[in-house]
Scaffold this motif. Sequence first.
Motif, short mmCIF file in Angstrom:
data_model
loop_
_atom_site.label_atom_id
_atom_site.label_comp_id
_atom_site.label_asym_id
_atom_site.label_seq_id
_atom_site.Cartn_x
_atom_site.Cartn_y
_atom_site.Cartn_z
N GLY A 272 50.57 -55.73 57.13
CA GLY A 272 51.42 -55.91 58.29
C GLY A 272 52.14 -57.24 58.36
N HIS A 273 52.05 -58.06 57.31
CA HIS A 273 52.75 -59.35 57.27
C HIS A 273 53.92 -59.22 56.29
N TRP A 274 55.11 -59.51 56.76
CA TRP A 274 56.34 -59.26 56.01
C TRP A 274 57.07 -60.56 55.71
N ALA A 430 54.41 -47.72 47.08
CA ALA A 430 54.34 -46.55 47.97
C ALA A 430 52.91 -46.05 48.09
N GLU A 431 52.15 -46.05 47.00
CA GLU A 431 50.76 -45.58 47.04
C GLU A 431 49.89 -46.53 47.88
N VAL A 432 50.08 -47.82 47.70
CA VAL A 432 49.29 -48.79 48.47
C VAL A 432 49.67 -48.72 49.94
N PHE A 433 50.95 -48.56 50.23
CA PHE A 433 51.40 -48.48 51.63
C PHE A 433 50.84 -47.22 52.30
N ALA A 434 50.78 -46.12 51.55
CA ALA A 434 50.20 -44.89 52.09
C ALA A 434 48.72 -45.08 52.42
N GLU A 435 48.00 -45.82 51.59
CA GLU A 435 46.60 -46.13 51.88
C GLU A 435 46.47 -46.95 53.16
N GLN A 436 47.39 -47.89 53.36
CA GLN A 436 47.37 -48.68 54.58
C GLN A 436 47.59 -47.80 55.81
N LEU A 437 48.51 -46.87 55.72
CA LEU A 437 48.76 -45.96 56.84
C LEU A 437 47.53 -45.12 57.16
N CYS A 438 46.88 -44.64 56.12
CA CYS A 438 45.68 -43.82 56.33
C CYS A 438 44.57 -44.65 56.98
N SER A 439 44.42 -45.91 56.57
CA SER A 439 43.33 -46.73 57.10
C SER A 439 43.51 -47.02 58.58
N ILE A 440 44.75 -47.21 59.03
CA ILE A 440 44.95 -47.52 60.45
C ILE A 440 44.94 -46.27 61.32
N GLN A 441 45.09 -45.09 60.69
CA GLN A 441 45.08 -43.86 61.45
C GLN A 441 43.68 -43.26 61.60
N GLN A 442 42.73 -43.77 60.81
CA GLN A 442 41.36 -43.25 60.92
C GLN A 442 40.72 -43.75 62.21
#
Length: 449
Positions: A272-274, A430-442
Amino acid sequence: MRSPGRPEPSRAVQRQFWRLIATGINSAEAALTVGVSVPVGARWFRHAGGMAPISLAEPTGRYLSFAEREEIALLRARQVGVREIARRTGRDPGTISRELRRNAATRGGKQEYRALVAQWKAQQAAKRPKTAKLVTNDRLRGYVQERLAGNIRRPDGRVVVGPEPPAWKGLNKPHRQDRRWALAWSPEQISHRLKVDFPDDESMRISHEAIYQSLFIQGRGALERELVTCLRTGRALRRPRARAQNRPHGHVTADVVFSKRPAEAADRAVPGHWEGDLIIGTGRSAIGTIVERASRSTLLVHLPRLEGYGQSPPVKNGPALAGYGAVAMNVALTASMMKLPEQLRRTLTWDRGKELSAHAQFALETGTKVFFADPHSPWQRPTNENTNGLLRQYFPKGTDLSRWSADDLEAVALALNNRPRKSLGWRTPAEVFAEQLCSIQQPGVATTD
């Protein structure tokens, strides 16, 4: 010694002037501060090429100061004797006697001691003009001039003429015009290379500051002034380093400097840091680039030109129609960031560009805290700088970036985000970003908010 007119200000005043110049203020402000006129300060700065022509160290107590000469003049006007003046000033009577004899004003046909005239006469007598080393050593001058302004040559030795530059007018390098092609070694490179090429010849030695003085200060006579165009900066006057560092950045306040950025943004463990910046093309075209530090995922911000661009001459302080003014940049960047979940828009580290001068409004609308990197510190945004280099494969420098639509930019970002990265263990952003999305949605997963 015949007086040429009103004596120039004392060395003490000139030293103070050059000390102020070294702090970064301009010649007009420095002149008014030390009590001389603005044209005098400008003339001092111009004739010295922006370099202090005198030592800034205070003279030792061996020599009479201007304040002491003022005291001597006041006492002499009251008919105080030489020995009494010596006792009051703490000087030897012989020193006072010589001072009154040598440095008295004689313009009216009689000797009259005035502090200003005495100070000027003492300064003139103290001058020990030293011939520049480049004037007396032809071999050294030829070496320096060849490395600085010599011709570019092909591998077979043939000279490459290069473009025909405009005539030099005593100003800085021409703006957006051809420059002369030369070897263009820097004075520091020349100075150190002399020790390599002539290890046993002490006569072939010169400091880089001496070369700069020969280029910038009038009257040195060793190198032609127009050779400043062969320096990388091409400046006709030297600019104090402090002035370059004191460029105004009114939009960067104390609470948004890089040192205030939270520590968790420094490592890449928390998503989340850009980091962000612009890549610039011809015709004032630009594309915004923002990169997530942990996943290296890239978003490209479309910045189309606004209505009316190119239809009339630009108006000073008028609306920015090129597409990356503060208002347009805020709207486009907010739209891009709001597509992300709240947990993935914690901070944004930006360059010092004024396109993000409305950062307070952006932070309020998106919840993303904005921080600005220090001046001339691209390493504080390393992920973004690396990504901008990759993007130049698709958007080369010197091309019009306004040709590309938002869909085109999205396609390029998709290609970049699906390229495997060594830093990610050959996974894609894209794969790492998808993992980040999954982790915050759990459900039940704690966050660092």
